[in-house]
Design a protein around this motif. Structure first.
Motif: not given
Length: 169
Positions: A100-113
């Motif tokens: 199973e190929a892992k889909p590429k995630e977007g940039p990591n972002r803070c959940t609050s801001c």
């Protein structure tokens, strides 16, 4: 002696470009294709042979086991009179590779801001990712119950030790 009499062919004067016009150079050993195009063509041929052996049912028991490992059959719709089946092929060439190929995630972002944190993000026990400003539980309103978690950890680390009653002499 002439080349025609000996059966030898003259070497080409310059490098040969790939017949798929990909811009790389090919060779006679790879049917005038570059190594990537030749590898892709061989992979497609192997998949076609595998699909043909599955359709014809002419595989032996050893091939059947390898085919079962390489082919996943997905049932798209099941009705009382007809069944539609789509075979999907996955070839894992290295050990330890998952099919199973892992889909590429977007940039990591803070959940609050919603600030980009990249590799310096902080994972909280509530399961979210935060920047340096919001990493503490009081800064992001963390729903995780630290008090209960600490009590459970202490109770697990320190079991109740109760000695048996001794008979008085």
């Amino acid at each position: 002696m002439d080349h025609d009499e000996t059966g030898c062919q003259a070497a080409p004067e310059g490098p040969i470009l790939c017949i798929n016009n990909c811009g790389f150079f090919g060779s006679a050993a790879t049917m005038n294709m570059c190594s990537k195009c030749h590898k892709d063509m061989m992979l497609k041929q192997d998949q076609a042979k595998l699909a043909a052996s599955i359709v014809n049912g002419s595989s032996s028991s050893n091939e059947h086991e390898s085919v079962a490992a390489a082919v996943e059959v997905q049932v798209t719709s099941v009705e009382p009179k007809s069944v539609s089946v789509e075979p999907s092929f996955s070839f894992g060439f290295g050990s330890g590779e998952s099919s199973e190929a892992k889909p590429k995630e977007g940039p990591n972002r803070c959940t609050s801001c919603n600030k980009r944190v990249g590799l310096t993000g902080f994972n909280c026990r509530c399961g979210n990712l935060f920047c340096a400003v919001h990493r503490y539980s009081d800064k992001h309103g963390c729903p995780f119950d630290y008090r209960t978690a600490a009590r459970d950890a202490i109770a697990k680390a320190n079991p109740v030790v109760k000695a048996e009653k001794l008979d008085k002499i």
